[in-house]
Design a protein around this motif. Structure first.
Motif, PDB file in Angstrom:
ATOM      1  N   SER A   1       0.835  -1.204   0.000  1.00  0.00           N
ATOM      2  CA  SER A   1       0.000   0.000   0.000  1.00  0.00           C
ATOM      3  C   SER A   1       0.871   1.256   0.000  1.00  0.00           C
TER       4      SER A   1
ATOM      5  N   LEU B   1       0.741   3.923   1.905  1.00  0.00           N
ATOM      6  CA  LEU B   1       1.189   4.326   3.245  1.00  0.00           C
ATOM      7  C   LEU B   1       2.377   3.491   3.714  1.00  0.00           C
TER       8      LEU B   1
ATOM      9  N   ASP C   1      -1.615   2.636   8.518  1.00  0.00           N
ATOM     10  CA  ASP C   1      -2.665   2.079   7.657  1.00  0.00           C
ATOM     11  C   ASP C   1      -3.689   1.350   8.524  1.00  0.00           C
TER      12      ASP C   1
ATOM     13  N   CYS D   1       2.978   1.264  10.905  1.00  0.00           N
ATOM     14  CA  CYS D   1       2.414   2.177   9.911  1.00  0.00           C
ATOM     15  C   CYS D   1       1.029   2.650  10.343  1.00  0.00           C
TER      16      CYS D   1
END
Length: 181
Positions: free
Chosen positions: A38, A40, A170, A168
């Motif tokens: 992804s 991010l 996400d 992260c």
């Protein structure tokens, strides 16, 4: 529909099915399908690459669709980046994206990530599954030189103690493990 259009449609259908079968068969052999990272998580991984410093050679083990390698190539054109992938379709997509992009310091090789010689890598970055990380452990211990780094997205490298773990932002709270040999 005329005959020419029918032939072209049939050809694209056959090519599409062949591509899908190729991905499915290789995924079955590998034990996992190629998954893009992804945005991010890529951003966080690139921040970690910037922190490491002193990078000349970077290898993406199991490069899949090439997202990590291509992103890394954009942040520092002086790095020599190699993506290793054994699935033909993601590899072809990676190569096409590399040709279409403005980066010239990345190349994608078809090969077995367990047979690649990691001795010249300053950094190995990967988004693999636990079984692959377990198989890479002895290779990294034997082949990586002192001071080389491993950045592993999502899955820890068994038997290694990470220097840092980044969580992260996400929805999965994906972890990035940073190791120094």
């Amino acid at each position: 529909m005329d005959t020419f259009s029918s032939i072209i449609s049939a050809l694209f259908f056959v090519l599409g099915i062949s591509a899908l079968l190729s991905i499915v068969i290789t995924s079955w052999r590998n034990g996992i399908s190629p998954m893009p990272t992804s945005a991010l998580v890529r951003h966080a991984a690139m921040a970690e690459l910037r922190r490491i410093g002193g990078i000349t050679n970077l290898v993406e083990a199991g490069s899949g669709w090439g997202m990590l390698a291509l992103q890394a190539a954009k942040i520092n054109p002086a790095w020599n980046i190699i993506g290793i992938e054994n699935s033909r379709i993601p590899l072809a997509v990676s190569r096409v994206m590399a040709c279409w992009s403005s980066v010239r310091n990345v190349s994608f090789l078809r090969g077995d990530l367990y047979k690649y010689p990691y001795g010249k890598a300053d950094v190995v970055i990967c988004y693999l599954f636990p079984g692959a990380m377990k198989r890479l452990d002895p290779l990294f211990r034997e082949e990586l030189t002192a001071g080389a780094s491993v950045i592993s997205i999502c899955f820890a490298l068994p038997g290694w103690t990470p220097d840092r773990i980044v969580t992260c932002r996400d929805m999965y709270r994906t972890k990035i493990y940073i190791y120094k040999k």
